[in-house]
Design a protein around this motif. Structure first.
Motif, short mmCIF file in Angstrom:
data_model
loop_
_atom_site.label_atom_id
_atom_site.label_comp_id
_atom_site.label_asym_id
_atom_site.label_seq_id
_atom_site.Cartn_x
_atom_site.Cartn_y
_atom_site.Cartn_z
N TYR A 1 2.44 -46.60 33.84
CA TYR A 1 3.29 -47.71 33.74
C TYR A 1 4.20 -48.10 34.78
CZ TYR A 1 6.70 -45.20 31.15
OH TYR A 1 7.65 -44.19 30.68
N LEU B 1 0.86 -58.32 36.45
CA LEU B 1 -0.09 -58.51 35.39
C LEU B 1 -1.48 -59.38 36.22
CD1 LEU B 1 1.50 -59.54 32.19
CD2 LEU B 1 0.28 -57.38 32.64
N LEU C 1 6.72 -59.06 36.59
CA LEU C 1 5.66 -59.01 35.61
C LEU C 1 4.49 -59.72 35.76
CD1 LEU C 1 4.95 -57.62 32.75
CD2 LEU C 1 6.16 -59.54 31.82
N GLN D 1 10.53 -61.43 34.64
CA GLN D 1 9.25 -62.28 34.60
C GLN D 1 8.40 -62.30 35.92
OE1 GLN D 1 8.29 -63.15 31.34
NE2 GLN D 1 6.28 -63.21 32.43
N VAL E 1 11.19 -53.73 30.33
CA VAL E 1 9.69 -53.69 29.93
C VAL E 1 9.05 -52.52 30.42
CG1 VAL E 1 9.70 -56.22 29.47
CG2 VAL E 1 8.87 -55.34 31.32
N HIS E 2 7.92 -52.15 29.69
CA HIS E 2 7.01 -51.08 30.28
C HIS E 2 5.71 -51.91 30.33
CE1 HIS E 2 9.02 -47.06 28.91
NE2 HIS E 2 9.89 -48.07 29.57
N VAL E 3 5.14 -52.04 31.73
CA VAL E 3 3.84 -52.80 31.97
C VAL E 3 2.78 -51.71 32.60
CG1 VAL E 3 4.69 -53.63 34.01
CG2 VAL E 3 2.74 -54.66 32.82
N SER F 1 9.21 -53.32 25.36
CA SER F 1 10.25 -53.87 25.77
C SER F 1 11.43 -53.57 24.93
CB SER F 1 9.94 -55.26 25.82
OG SER F 1 9.78 -55.90 24.68
N GLN G 1 -1.23 -54.25 30.29
CA GLN G 1 -0.67 -55.00 29.08
C GLN G 1 0.93 -54.73 28.99
OE1 GLN G 1 -2.23 -53.84 25.69
NE2 GLN G 1 -2.25 -51.80 26.05
N LEU G 2 1.51 -55.51 28.30
CA LEU G 2 2.93 -55.21 28.02
C LEU G 2 2.97 -54.10 27.11
CD1 LEU G 2 5.83 -56.19 28.84
CD2 LEU G 2 5.76 -57.54 26.92
N ARG G 3 3.33 -52.78 27.42
CA ARG G 3 3.32 -51.54 26.62
C ARG G 3 4.57 -51.60 25.41
NH1 ARG G 3 1.89 -45.95 29.15
NH2 ARG G 3 3.66 -45.64 28.05
N THR H 1 8.32 -49.42 34.77
CA THR H 1 9.53 -50.15 33.95
C THR H 1 9.85 -51.17 35.08
OG1 THR H 1 9.68 -48.10 32.91
CG2 THR H 1 11.64 -49.45 32.78
#
Length: 157
Positions: A54, A22, A18, A15, A46-48, A33, A29-31, A56
Motif C-alpha cells: 500500500y 485508484l 488517491l 483526494q 489513508v492507506h490505499v 484511514s 482499495q482504501l484499506r 500511505t
C-alpha cells in the motif's frame, strides 16, 4: 525474507493523489484511514493498496515538492510493475492524465512515467520476458526519452 510493504507520502490534499492511484490500479482499495498528529499538526491519512502492499497518503503538507527534473535530495519516483501497460495508459488517459516521459525502447521492457496532481512521479513498467537476466538487462535501449507524451504512439505535446 525481505519485501517492500509500503511508501508514505505527504501531500497537501489526499483526494487528487488517491484518485490517480485508484485510476492506475482499479484493483486497489482504501484499506484504512484515520487522523493523527505530526508534531503539532493534525492530519488525515489513508492507506490505499491491496492486502500485501500500500501507499500511505498524509495531508497538510507545507511548502513545495522537489522539482522532478532537479538534483535536490528526495524521492525521484516510485516504480510499479504492471501486467498490461497499454490498459493502464488508457485508463489514465481517459481521466485526463498524460504521460510525462515515455521510456526508451528496450527489448524486454516498456516504461512510462506520470506525475500525479501532488507532484510525485510514478514509473509504470511492463516486462516482456520472464527471464531475470533479460528483465534486468541494463543497456540495450534505443532511441531517446520522449517528454509530455499524449499517447503510447509517441506523439509529443
Amino acid at each position: 525474507m525481505v519485501r517492500f510493504e509500503h511508501a508514505n507520502l505527504v501531500v497537501k490534499e489526499i483526494q487528487p493523489t488517491l484518485d490517480f492511484l485508484l485510476t492506475a490500479f482499479p484493483e486497489w482499495q482504501l484499506r484504512g484511514s484515520g487522523q493523527g498528529k505530526w508534531g503539532t499538526t493534525e492530519r488525515h491519512w489513508v492507506h490505499v493498496g491491496d492486502d500485501e502492499y500500500y501507499i500511505t497518503l498524509n495531508d497538510s503538507a507545507e511548502g513545495d515538492i522537489r522539482e522532478i527534473g532537479g538534483i535536490q535530495p528526495g524521492l525521484a519516483h516510485l516504480g510499479f510493475v504492471v501486467d498490461d501497460l497499454e490498459a493502464l495508459v488508457e485508463r489514465l488517459w481517459q481521466q485526463g492524465y498524460t504521460i510525462d516521459i515515455l521510456g526508451m525502447q528496450h527489448p524486454y521492457r516498456k516504461t512510462v512515467y506520470y506525475t500525479d496532481p501532488a507532484g510525485f512521479q510514478f514509473e509504470f513498467l511492463e516486462y516482456c520476458s520472464d527471464q531475470p537476466e533479460q528483465r534486468n538487462q541494463y543497456g540495450g535501449e534505443t532511441g531517446s526519452f520522449k517528454f509530455n507524451v499524449r499517447s503510447l504512439q509517441g506523439e509529443s505535446a
